[in-house]
Write a protein that holds these residues in place. Sequence first.
Motif, PDB file in Angstrom:
ATOM      1  N   ALA A  92       0.826  -1.208   0.000  1.00  0.00           N
ATOM      2  CA  ALA A  92       0.000   0.000   0.000  1.00  0.00           C
ATOM      3  C   ALA A  92       0.863   1.262   0.000  1.00  0.00           C
ATOM      4  O   ALA A  92       0.560   2.227  -0.711  1.00  0.00           O
ATOM      5  N   LEU A  93       1.947   1.245   0.758  1.00  0.00           N
ATOM      6  CA  LEU A  93       2.841   2.403   0.771  1.00  0.00           C
ATOM      7  C   LEU A  93       3.566   2.558  -0.555  1.00  0.00           C
ATOM      8  O   LEU A  93       3.807   3.683  -1.011  1.00  0.00           O
TER       9      LEU A  93
ATOM     10  N   ASP B  22       1.864   6.748  -6.901  1.00  0.00           N
ATOM     11  CA  ASP B  22       0.687   7.579  -7.157  1.00  0.00           C
ATOM     12  C   ASP B  22      -0.488   6.765  -7.711  1.00  0.00           C
ATOM     13  O   ASP B  22      -1.211   7.201  -8.585  1.00  0.00           O
ATOM     14  N   LEU B  23      -0.668   5.560  -7.187  1.00  0.00           N
ATOM     15  CA  LEU B  23      -1.798   4.719  -7.574  1.00  0.00           C
ATOM     16  C   LEU B  23      -2.963   4.819  -6.600  1.00  0.00           C
ATOM     17  O   LEU B  23      -4.054   4.335  -6.884  1.00  0.00           O
ATOM     18  N   VAL B  24      -2.723   5.400  -5.452  1.00  0.00           N
ATOM     19  CA  VAL B  24      -3.765   5.567  -4.441  1.00  0.00           C
ATOM     20  C   VAL B  24      -3.572   6.946  -3.809  1.00  0.00           C
ATOM     21  O   VAL B  24      -2.446   7.449  -3.721  1.00  0.00           O
TER      22      VAL B  24
ATOM     23  N   ILE C  65      -5.657   9.924   1.400  1.00  0.00           N
ATOM     24  CA  ILE C  65      -6.815   9.776   2.284  1.00  0.00           C
ATOM     25  C   ILE C  65      -7.291   8.326   2.304  1.00  0.00           C
ATOM     26  O   ILE C  65      -7.567   7.764   3.372  1.00  0.00           O
ATOM     27  N   ASP C  66      -7.343   7.687   1.132  1.00  0.00           N
ATOM     28  CA  ASP C  66      -7.738   6.277   1.081  1.00  0.00           C
ATOM     29  C   ASP C  66      -6.710   5.388   1.765  1.00  0.00           C
ATOM     30  O   ASP C  66      -7.061   4.409   2.420  1.00  0.00           O
ATOM     31  N   LEU C  67      -5.439   5.727   1.608  1.00  0.00           N
ATOM     32  CA  LEU C  67      -4.382   4.947   2.266  1.00  0.00           C
ATOM     33  C   LEU C  67      -4.510   5.039   3.777  1.00  0.00           C
ATOM     34  O   LEU C  67      -4.412   4.025   4.471  1.00  0.00           O
TER      35      LEU C  67
END
Length: 149
Positions: free
Chosen positions: A28-29, A35-37, A40-42
């Motif tokens: 996720a990080l 720049d795929l997420v 705020i969603d992370l």
Amino acid sequence: MDLFILYWILVMVITAGLVSASVFCIVALTDLEADLVNPIDLARRLNPLFSTDISFHSALCLLFLVNFETTLLLLNSVLFGFHMYWLFTGQNKIFAADIFKLLPTYKKRYAIKLGFYIVTFFLYLYWFIYYLIHIYASPALKTMKIPVY
């Protein structure tokens, strides 16, 4: 079935869950870095996982304390101490505003935790097999010398 077998299976299942959670955090990080997420969603995904990670590792340390596994408790107390430090200093949450300046720190932290969990998983697996051999093996198998070439 012996309760000690269930104990070691529970320890290995908890550790496997901690390994998978650490891998998820690293991925996720890395997605945030690519720049795929968005941040705020992370933060929404990872903040509940941090508290779950700390609680499962605390339960693992409690299992070692109850079973008088002092070596494993001392080994895990280092990471438990870091977990408590991060919890009491407020570093257990990701804030979307300052994630980009702390991204290398979080990635390094979870890479170290992943390595620790993988090493301890195989250590627990070794001790589980050692227990099975010395409890359930025949006396002839226990005294058998393995030739070294």
